[in-house]
Design a protein around this motif. Structure first.
Motif, short mmCIF file in Angstrom:
data_model
loop_
_atom_site.label_atom_id
_atom_site.label_comp_id
_atom_site.label_asym_id
_atom_site.label_seq_id
_atom_site.Cartn_x
_atom_site.Cartn_y
_atom_site.Cartn_z
N SER A 3 3.11 1.44 12.44
CA SER A 3 2.31 2.62 12.14
C SER A 3 3.19 3.85 11.97
O SER A 3 2.96 4.68 11.07
CB SER A 3 1.29 2.86 13.26
OG SER A 3 0.42 1.78 13.41
N ILE B 193 -3.52 -0.86 12.51
CA ILE B 193 -2.34 -0.11 12.04
C ILE B 193 -2.73 1.19 11.33
O ILE B 193 -2.05 2.21 11.49
CB ILE B 193 -1.50 -1.02 11.11
CG1 ILE B 193 -0.11 -0.41 10.90
CG2 ILE B 193 -2.19 -1.27 9.79
CD1 ILE B 193 0.86 -1.36 10.22
N GLY B 194 -3.83 1.19 10.59
CA GLY B 194 -4.23 2.39 9.86
C GLY B 194 -4.66 3.53 10.76
O GLY B 194 -4.40 4.71 10.48
N ASN B 195 -5.32 3.20 11.86
CA ASN B 195 -5.80 4.22 12.80
C ASN B 195 -4.63 4.97 13.43
O ASN B 195 -4.61 6.21 13.46
CB ASN B 195 -6.66 3.56 13.87
CG ASN B 195 -7.35 4.58 14.75
OD1 ASN B 195 -7.68 5.68 14.32
ND2 ASN B 195 -7.56 4.24 16.00
N TYR B 196 -3.65 4.22 13.93
CA TYR B 196 -2.50 4.86 14.56
C TYR B 196 -1.62 5.56 13.53
O TYR B 196 -0.98 6.57 13.85
CB TYR B 196 -1.69 3.82 15.35
CG TYR B 196 -2.52 3.12 16.40
CD1 TYR B 196 -3.40 3.83 17.21
CD2 TYR B 196 -2.45 1.74 16.58
CE1 TYR B 196 -4.17 3.19 18.17
CE2 TYR B 196 -3.22 1.10 17.54
CZ TYR B 196 -4.08 1.83 18.32
OH TYR B 196 -4.85 1.21 19.27
N MET B 197 -1.56 5.02 12.32
CA MET B 197 -0.80 5.68 11.25
C MET B 197 -1.36 7.09 11.00
O MET B 197 -0.60 8.05 10.83
CB MET B 197 -0.90 4.85 9.97
CG MET B 197 -0.21 5.46 8.76
SD MET B 197 -0.88 4.86 7.20
CE MET B 197 -2.49 5.66 7.20
N TYR C 38 -4.74 1.94 3.79
CA TYR C 38 -4.28 1.51 5.12
C TYR C 38 -5.30 1.86 6.20
O TYR C 38 -5.40 1.16 7.21
CB TYR C 38 -2.93 2.15 5.45
CG TYR C 38 -1.76 1.50 4.76
CD1 TYR C 38 -1.44 0.17 5.01
CD2 TYR C 38 -0.98 2.20 3.84
CE1 TYR C 38 -0.37 -0.44 4.37
CE2 TYR C 38 0.09 1.60 3.19
CZ TYR C 38 0.38 0.28 3.46
OH TYR C 38 1.43 -0.33 2.82
N ALA D 149 3.66 5.98 8.58
CA ALA D 149 3.33 7.40 8.59
C ALA D 149 4.49 8.24 8.05
O ALA D 149 4.27 9.18 7.28
CB ALA D 149 3.00 7.84 10.02
N THR E 204 -10.05 0.34 9.58
CA THR E 204 -10.58 1.01 10.75
C THR E 204 -12.08 1.25 10.64
O THR E 204 -12.78 1.24 11.65
CB THR E 204 -9.86 2.36 10.97
OG1 THR E 204 -8.44 2.12 11.03
CG2 THR E 204 -10.29 3.01 12.27
N THR F 58 2.28 -3.02 16.34
CA THR F 58 1.47 -2.01 15.66
C THR F 58 2.09 -0.62 15.72
O THR F 58 2.14 0.09 14.70
CB THR F 58 0.05 -1.95 16.26
OG1 THR F 58 -0.53 -3.25 16.23
CG2 THR F 58 -0.83 -0.98 15.49
#
Length: 298
Positions: free
Chosen positions: A85, A167-171, A106, A89, A110, A81
């Motif tokens: 991410s 993945i979207g949260n950390y991106m 993405y 980003a 979340t 992840t």
């Protein structure tokens, strides 16, 4: 007098949240810690048994298997992840047409319920009439259906679902960090002849250091405590292949139907929950110590 009034106003603002923390956070923890030393199923009498629950815990192969499964699950999720991410980003931080729509797409997993996500992926990975098997069979990529939720591939499946959901949260967090890096640094590097990869490794990654530490810390704690999607997809099976620590705690503390019998072990479940929290705390503490040491070195 004015200073005293100011303090009282400040305490007045803090008191509601403090009260909620005590009632909904501290009290349940103390309540559970009390039952660690009792044999209690939630219905009958409470029987004090001292350290028997911890002796049982030490000999409980299911618990130790769940610890190993949790480390495998969390380690694989983080290892996949975080790099993905970061790459996403960096790509979406450029002036691409429609980048705002892509960011929203993405990030969407979340804000969707984990249970809903797990149900959707259950439909995709279903061994008999799942969408993935139908697609692969239609284009002759496989000769027979793959048991994605069976003993061989179950862990891989739940890791894929976990990566997709995180993945979207950390991106988004990486994007926030990238927008704080001055463009002057990249322009100076370009003048000196640095290529895209050189600028990424020499500028982007070092400048994202503090953000990266925070994201990894968050990923470790969330991954070690995750169990919701696994509960929906596999219920910890088959044969315990995807049983993780917090799912095991959940099964002990809440009634689980076994035929016509309801089983609930609040005393032993509290002991397992305490041990699980200690393990998560130790792993997080080790990472925190190592990150501080790296900061001192660099």
């Amino acid at each position: 007098m004015k200073q005293w009034r100011t303090h009282m106003e400040n305490y007045g603002f803090v008191f509601p949240s403090l009260l909620l923390t005590l009632v909904l956070g501290i009290y349940p923890i103390l309540w559970a810690m009390r039952y660690m030393f009792y044999d209690y199923n939630g219905y009958g009498a409470e029987t004090f048994n001292g350290l028997d629950n911890f002796v049982r815990l030490w000999k409980d192969d299911l618990f130790w298997d769940s610890v190993v499964n949790t480390i495998i699950y969390a380690g694989a999720k983080i290892a996949i992840t975080i790099p993905l991410s970061l790459v996403l980003a960096v790509i979406l931080n450029r002036g691409l047409r429609g980048r705002h729509i892509l960011r929203a797409i993405y990030f969407m997993p979340t804000v969707i319920s984990t249970a809903v996500i797990a149900v959707v992926f259950f439909i995709i990975f279903n061994s008999y009439n799942g969408l993935l098997n139908q697609f692969l069979l239609k284009y002759h990529l496989i000769s027979e259906s793959i048991d994605w939720l069976g003993p061989k591939y179950a862990m891989l499946t739940v890791i894929i679902v976990a990566v997709w959901g995180a993945i979207g949260n950390y991106m988004l967090l990486f994007l926030a960090g990238l927008q704080g890096i001055s463009e002057d640094l990249y322009e100076s590097a370009s003048i000196d002849g640095a290529g895209t990869l050189q600028k990424f490794w020499r500028i982007t990654v070092p400048m994202l250091g503090p953000v990266m530490q925070m994201i990894i810390m968050l990923a470790i704690t969330v991954s070690l405590k995750g169990y919701e999607s696994i509960m929906v997809l596999t219920e910890g099976g088959p044969v315990g292949k995807t049983e993780v620590m917090y799912l095991y705690v959940y099964k002990l503390l809440f009634p689980v139907s076994t035929g016509s019998v309801l089983t609930q072990e609040i005393g032993y479940g509290s002991a397992v929950g305490f041990a699980t929290a200690v393990i998560v705390g130790i792993i997080t503490g080790i990472y925190f110590y190592m990150s501080k040491r790296l900061n001192q070195v660099y």
